[in-house]
Scaffold this active site. Structure first.
Site, PDB file in Angstrom:
ATOM      1  N   LEU A 586       0.834  -1.207   0.000  1.00  0.00           N
ATOM      2  CA  LEU A 586       0.000   0.000   0.000  1.00  0.00           C
ATOM      3  C   LEU A 586       0.864   1.250   0.000  1.00  0.00           C
ATOM      4  O   LEU A 586       0.477   2.287  -0.531  1.00  0.00           O
ATOM      5  CB  LEU A 586      -0.915   0.016   1.224  1.00  0.00           C
ATOM      6  CG  LEU A 586      -2.013  -1.045   1.279  1.00  0.00           C
ATOM      7  CD1 LEU A 586      -2.732  -0.995   2.613  1.00  0.00           C
ATOM      8  CD2 LEU A 586      -2.999  -0.846   0.141  1.00  0.00           C
ATOM      9  N   GLY A 587       2.026   1.157   0.629  1.00  0.00           N
ATOM     10  CA  GLY A 587       2.867   2.346   0.679  1.00  0.00           C
ATOM     11  C   GLY A 587       4.181   2.015   1.342  1.00  0.00           C
ATOM     12  O   GLY A 587       4.357   0.952   1.952  1.00  0.00           O
ATOM     13  N   GLY A 589       7.320   3.787   3.764  1.00  0.00           N
ATOM     14  CA  GLY A 589       7.740   4.941   4.546  1.00  0.00           C
ATOM     15  C   GLY A 589       9.196   4.781   4.932  1.00  0.00           C
ATOM     16  O   GLY A 589       9.850   3.808   4.539  1.00  0.00           O
ATOM     17  N   GLY A 590       9.666   5.737   5.680  1.00  0.00           N
ATOM     18  CA  GLY A 590      11.057   5.719   6.075  1.00  0.00           C
ATOM     19  C   GLY A 590      11.444   4.489   6.867  1.00  0.00           C
ATOM     20  O   GLY A 590      12.561   3.994   6.775  1.00  0.00           O
ATOM     21  N   PHE A 591      10.511   3.956   7.609  1.00  0.00           N
ATOM     22  CA  PHE A 591      10.881   2.886   8.534  1.00  0.00           C
ATOM     23  C   PHE A 591      10.259   1.545   8.186  1.00  0.00           C
ATOM     24  O   PHE A 591      10.336   0.613   8.954  1.00  0.00           O
ATOM     25  CB  PHE A 591      10.493   3.274   9.953  1.00  0.00           C
ATOM     26  CG  PHE A 591      11.120   4.564  10.362  1.00  0.00           C
ATOM     27  CD1 PHE A 591      12.491   4.632  10.563  1.00  0.00           C
ATOM     28  CD2 PHE A 591      10.356   5.706  10.494  1.00  0.00           C
ATOM     29  CE1 PHE A 591      13.083   5.828  10.922  1.00  0.00           C
ATOM     30  CE2 PHE A 591      10.954   6.897  10.853  1.00  0.00           C
ATOM     31  CZ  PHE A 591      12.313   6.967  11.063  1.00  0.00           C
ATOM     32  N   VAL A 594       4.046  -0.756   4.105  1.00  0.00           N
ATOM     33  CA  VAL A 594       2.683  -1.025   4.530  1.00  0.00           C
ATOM     34  C   VAL A 594       2.017  -1.943   3.507  1.00  0.00           C
ATOM     35  O   VAL A 594       2.087  -1.690   2.303  1.00  0.00           O
ATOM     36  CB  VAL A 594       1.885   0.288   4.682  1.00  0.00           C
ATOM     37  CG1 VAL A 594       0.479  -0.004   5.199  1.00  0.00           C
ATOM     38  CG2 VAL A 594       2.601   1.249   5.620  1.00  0.00           C
ATOM     39  N   LYS A 607       1.773  -2.595   8.817  1.00  0.00           N
ATOM     40  CA  LYS A 607       3.046  -1.899   8.668  1.00  0.00           C
ATOM     41  C   LYS A 607       4.148  -2.807   9.206  1.00  0.00           C
ATOM     42  O   LYS A 607       4.117  -3.211  10.368  1.00  0.00           O
ATOM     43  CB  LYS A 607       3.003  -0.585   9.441  1.00  0.00           C
ATOM     44  CG  LYS A 607       4.278   0.231   9.331  1.00  0.00           C
ATOM     45  CD  LYS A 607       3.965   1.703   9.443  1.00  0.00           C
ATOM     46  CE  LYS A 607       4.422   2.391  10.669  1.00  0.00           C
ATOM     47  NZ  LYS A 607       3.956   3.732  10.844  1.00  0.00           N
ATOM     48  N   ASP A 703       4.572  15.005  13.496  1.00  0.00           N
ATOM     49  CA  ASP A 703       4.710  14.761  12.058  1.00  0.00           C
ATOM     50  C   ASP A 703       3.362  14.903  11.359  1.00  0.00           C
ATOM     51  O   ASP A 703       2.933  14.029  10.606  1.00  0.00           O
ATOM     52  CB  ASP A 703       5.316  13.368  11.823  1.00  0.00           C
ATOM     53  CG  ASP A 703       5.989  13.271  10.447  1.00  0.00           C
ATOM     54  OD1 ASP A 703       6.172  14.340   9.804  1.00  0.00           O
ATOM     55  OD2 ASP A 703       6.297  12.150  10.027  1.00  0.00           O
TER      56      ASP A 703
END
Ligand SMILES: *[C@@H]1O[C@H](CO)[C@@H](O)[C@H](O)[C@H]1NC(C)=O
Ligand SMILES: *[C@@H]1O[C@H](CO)[C@@H](O)[C@H](O)[C@H]1NC(C)=O
Ligand SMILES: *[C@@H]1O[C@H](CO)[C@@H](O)[C@H](O)[C@H]1NC(C)=O
Ligand SMILES: *[C@@H]1O[C@H](CO)[C@@H](O)[C@H](O)[C@H]1NC(C)=O
Ligand SMILES: *[C@@H]1O[C@H](CO)[C@@H](O)[C@H](O)[C@H]1NC(C)=O
Ligand SMILES: *[C@@H]1O[C@H](CO)[C@@H](O)[C@H](O)[C@H]1NC(C)=O
Ligand SMILES: *[C@@H]1O[C@H](CO)[C@@H](O)[C@H](O)[C@H]1NC(C)=O
Ligand SMILES: *[C@@H]1O[C@H](CO)[C@@H](O)[C@H](O)[C@H]1NC(C)=O
Ligand SMILES: *[C@@H]1O[C@H](CO)[C@@H](O)[C@H](O)[C@H]1NC(C)=O
Length: 886
Positions: A586-587, A589-591, A594, A607, A703
């Site tokens: 789905l996506g 991110g930095g860490f 997902v 995640k 954030d």
């Protein structure tokens, strides 16, 4: 109060700009002139008055357009040619946006003109918002009935409703609103309904209004056989101390008794014994007196001295009135102008206004409730005649609603029955805004999805009926608890996928539901080091009694902590199964990444943190700690987690519409409307407000950005990604010094410079989100100079270019005042100095007002101009004008 502050900030930031925008010229630009029954989008200028009328289509959804019979159109002003009639429904309402706090002359005109060919004269009621205004009794087919009220509406819109009282079909010809100066028509009790407004000694047979009268009052001609006229061709002026500003043409004619030594008398009889009146008498000398002439008189009311001796001033207006209602003991109000002993000339009078007091005491329904129920209506497309104020007047309560009434205070919605209403989709989160709800019946619909957690926030709820739907998942534990304790009558039968009973509770020990995770996480955390208890919200507190123990601060260096000892968690192989072996991303991110997943038949987002990253671990821990404790409809919900050595994962509810950034981005063909954007902003603001003010100690998200505002299938926004959030524990001060984290462009410059963190850093980031919502421009410009979005907006505002700030993809489809309000809020949020930024409470209030503004007015365009208006004035309309004199 808050608005006052914003206004000041705006002026400080952009010079006098805001003030310039607020000043209106003395023209008709702030008039609202609505010709009811005119075809949608059409407008015209009435030839005889120069008033610009627009169609009423944008102010009402019901009723039908009709035309008066042609024979009556001759000699009539065009605004009465068409009308809107309401054969359906008991109460049909216009909703018209106005400027809050402004005094208005509100005029409603009714001209029957046998539009239905039935020659039957109707009678019906007119309401203004929650209050009865008047009964309209049409007694003559060819007379216009004109009702006028001087009133300061309490909200930024008015609702004018036509109410069928079983004595004919209600209709209306025109609605006109004219702002008046605050200092005019001052009363000590209530609003003023026009009783008389007459141009005494008029030499023409027609009434005067705009443009003669800057406020577009109508002055009806009046003459009486025992009086004779006096006049001048010169202009009569008003001093600024007289805000009433009667028109010169009206003031240049006056009446005086034919018999030189007689007094000038008039009277009226009150409509009923309780009526109260205010009188405004207008005088100006119109004759140039000779040296040996004088005019001086006293005014008496019912034989008692009321004012004088008074000497009219040549060519200057004077207004005679009292600031309290008139007092009459004998029924009649009998005024006499009596010349004084040394006056050589008899008294004169130029114009008279008499108003009766109208007390519009009933408040409109609580505005939060109105907002919620209006959204519920639109979300589900409720097919009921839900118009006007939901709760008031009580006799016209919306079907399916019940309210509490407390004197003249704002009524609250306490019961909502949407049973058998063909509802589809999920249970709307707006229901949770109806905080006073005691009875909620959603049975016998096709509702799907989970039984939402937020229902348990309705602390007064006594009856909850969800029977015969297609709801799934489990029932929030709090609801079950309340049901068991007998404080809630809960009915959930005939929902195929819902586990409600004991079988479900047994299953819980296997399934991952938040309550259980919570207990286990707490088990772990009790062992841990730094202790900082968090309490969020009031209604939550009870539920968390047993777990209100301790939470660790998010500081690092906890690698050795025995996270493994947690008993309840998802295994890594569970994660693999849930995500079908990490099939769909789905996506990223930095860490971590997902993935899409499905857990117990519910769609989830998983995640997975990058293995063996210290930061990943911290993010993971921060989120778990926060989300097991903090629950709010506008924060993402954690449904599970996995911690197996270096394998760390979090399971969230699935957000079908991804995030705000994705929705705003150019690739998306479905353009979010202004209203939807505002609603998303409000949702996000509520989440943030809850973190800042609903939690003790407060939590700073750190954030806030468009990609962290997640959207579910109904575009309800939830704040996500708490990996950087910080529990804000200080002993006395208001700052925490930390390592700067966040996203460039959204990062508070003050925090960046000083490393000092407080809630206002989130407010800054939220301001940037707002600017992005309004403009849909990159937060940091793509050109060489990398202009920040706030600089660009300041630049455009300084140029006075408000229109071009707004996202062109909205195609101008928004209410300018609503957007302007949002711009104001955004601009103060991104103020470089944190102390100048508002709190999230204040931001929320302003955004809600902006939404109300947007919802309450859909001003239609001034499209087609129709040109064939040749008509004469014949507004000799008011059959209620009693004889003035005797
Ligand atoms: C009125 O104008 C709006 C917006 O310009 C348009 O969508 C609508 O179709 C028009 N209605 C009619 C009846 O022309
Ligand atoms: C209706 O009003 C007109 C003047 O506008 C008048 O001539 C006529 O007599 C009135 N009709 C009735 C029935 O009162
Ligand atoms: C209008 O006057 C009232 C008092 O008469 C005052 O409270 C109010 O603030 C004024 N409003 C404006 C917009 O000046
Ligand atoms: C004029 O008015 C005075 C005082 O009311 C009265 O005495 C007198 O008879 C009146 N004259 C005429 C001609 O009506
Ligand atoms: C007032 O003065 C004029 C001349 O200016 C004279 O004709 C008139 O008679 C005087 N009237 C009185 C009441 O003295
Ligand atoms: C007489 O009339 C004049 C105005 O013409 C006024 O100023 C004065 O006070 C009056 N005197 C009395 C005794 O009424
Ligand atoms: C007018 O009012 C004054 C002040 O009250 C009083 O002295 C005078 O007698 C009154 N004149 C008449 C004609 O009533
Ligand atoms: C609304 O509530 C009141 C008080 O509980 C009750 O008497 C009344 O019947 C209710 N009205 C409707 C329409 O349900
Ligand atoms: C709720 O509405 C349904 C359908 O309109 C009706 O049958 C039911 O009696 C209502 N319940 C109450 C308590 O009024």
């Amino acid at each position: 109060m808050v608005m006052g502050r914003f206004k000041r900030f705006i002026s400080e930031l952009f010079g006098g700009l805001a003030l310039i925008l607020l000043v209106h010229a003395q023209d008709q630009s702030d008039f609202i002139s609505i010709d009811c029954g005119l075809p949608e989008n059409s407008s015209y200028t009435e030839w005889s008055t120069g008033v610009d009328y627009i169609s009423d289509a944008g102010f009402i959804d019901s009723g039908i357009n009709r035309q008066i019979s042609t024979e009556f159109k001759v000699d009539l002003q065009r605004q009465v040619w068409s009308l809107r009639s309401f054969p359906e429904g008991i109460r049909n309402c216009y909703s018209i946006r106005i400027t809050q706090g402004t005094k208005y002359l509100i005029r409603a005109t009714f001209f029957y003109g046998n539009y239905d060919g039935e020659s039957k004269l109707p009678e019906f009621d007119v309401h203004l918002g929650a209050n009865m205004w008047n009964t309209i009794k049409i007694t003559n087919v060819s007379n216009a009935f004109v009702k006028e009220l001087i009133h300061v509406p309490p909200l930024n819109y008015i609702q004018l409703c036509l109410v069928n009282t079983q004595r004919g079909t209600p209709f209306i010809s025109a609605i006109e609103l004219r702002p008046l100066p605050n200092s005019s028509y001052v009363t000590t009790d209530g609003s003023l309904e026009r009783f008389w407004r007459v141009d005494v000694g008029s030499e023409s047979n027609s009434p005067y209004r705009y443009k003669y009268d800057v406020y577009d009052r109508i002055w009806w001609p009046y003459n009486y056989e025992e009086w004779t006229g006096l006049s001048t061709s010169l202009t009569i002026e008003s001093r600024s101390s007289n805000p009433s500003r009667p028109p010169s043409v009206v003031m240049s004619t006056a009446a005086t008794p034919i018999n030189d030594s007689a007094s000038l008398n008039f009277y009226w009889e009150p409509e009923d014994a309780t009526s109260k009146y205010y009188i405004y008498m207008h005088f100006a000398e119109v004759v140039k007196l000779k040296a040996n002439q004088s005019r001086s008189f006293n005014v008496t009311l019912n034989g008692k001295h009321w004012y004088g001796p008074y000497v009219p001033e040549y060519l200057w207006t004077f207004i005679m009135y009292s600031t309290d209602a008139l007092i009459s003991t004998g029924g009649k109000y009998f005024f006499s102008l009596v010349k004084t002993e040394n006056s050589t000339l008899p008294p004169i009078i130029n114009a008279i206004e008499v108003y009766s007091v109208k007390n519009l005491l009933q408040s409109e329904t609580d505005q939060e409730d109105v907002g919620a129920i209006t959204k519920i209506k639109s979300t589900y497309g409720v097919k009921r005649n839900w118009q006007g104020d939901p709760c008031a007047p009580q006799a016209y309560l919306w079907e399916g609603l019940n309210c509490s009434y407390d004197g003249y205070n704002a009524p609250r919605v306490i019961s909502l029955n949407l049973s058998s209403s063909e509802l589809t989709g999920a249970i709307s989160a707006d229901i949770s805004t109806l905080v006073m709800l005691q009875y909620l019946d959603l049975s016998n619909n096709s509702l799907t999805g989970l039984v939402p957690e937020f229902l348990s926030q309705l602390q007064y709820l006594e009856v909850l009926n969800l029977e015969r739907n297609q709801l799934s998942g489990s029932i929030p534990a709090e609801l079950i608890k309340r049901s068991k304790s007998g404080s809630l009558l809960l009915s959930v039968g005939e929902n195929s996928n819902l586990c409600a009973s004991n079988s479900c509770e047994r299953k819980k020990s296997k399934n991952n539901i938040v309550v259980l995770i919570l207990a286990s996480v707490v088990g772990l955390l009790i062992l841990s080091l730094t202790i900082a208890a968090i309490f969020c919200g009031l209604t939550r507190r009870k539920k968390q009694d047993k777990t209100r123990v301790a939470l660790v601060d998010t500081e690092p260096n906890v690698q050795n902590r025995p996270l493994e000892s947690m008993q309840r968690q998802v295994t890594y192989s569970d994660l693999q199964r849930i995500t079908n072996n990490f099939e769909r991303i789905l996506g990223k991110g930095g860490f971590g990444t997902v993935y899409y997943g499905c857990m117990d038949g519910i769609r989830v987002a998983v995640k997975v943190f990058s293995p063996s990253s210290v930061q990943g671990y911290q993010q993971f821990q921060a989120e778990v700690k926060l989300l097991v404790r903090v629950h709010h409809k506008n924060l993402t919900t954690l449904v599970g987690y996995c911690y197996e050595g270096t394998n760390m994962g979090l399971v969230y509810e699935y957000m079908a519409n991804r995030d705000l950034e994705a929705q705003l981005s150019g690739h998306n063909t479905n353009i979010l409307s202004w209203q939807a954007r505002l609603q998303i902003a409000i949702d996000a603001a509520e989440g943030l407000e809850y973190l800042h003010h609903g939690c003790k100690p407060p939590i700073i998200h750190r954030d806030v950005k468009t990609t962290n505002i997640l959207l579910n299938e109904k575009f309800n926004a939830k704040l996500g990604d708490f990996g950087l959030s910080k529990i804000f524990q200080t002993d006395s001060g208001t700052h925490v010094s930390t390592n700067v984290v966040g996203t460039p462009g959204y990062l508070d410059p003050e925090y960046y410079k000083s490393n000092w963190l407080n809630e206002k850093s989130d407010v800054y980031s939220f301001g940037v989100v707002l600017l992005k919502i309004i403009t849909n421009r990159p937060v940091i410009g793509r050109s060489q100079d990398r202009t920040h979005i706030s600089q660009w907006v300041s630049f455009m505002l300084a140029k006075g270019d408000i229109q071009n700030i707004v996202d062109p993809r909205l195609g101008g489809d928004f209410d300018v005042n609503s957007v302007w309000k949002a711009v104001e809020v955004a601009v103060v949020c991104v103020s470089p100095t944190s102390s100048r930024r508002p709190t999230m409470n204040q931001v929320l209030t302003e955004l809600k007002e902006s939404l109300t503004t947007e919802l309450s007015q859909k001003m239609e365009g001034y499209g087609v101009e129709l040109k064939d208006s040749f008509d004469m004035i014949n507004m000799d309309l008011d059959t209620e004008l009693n004889p003035l004199a005797r």
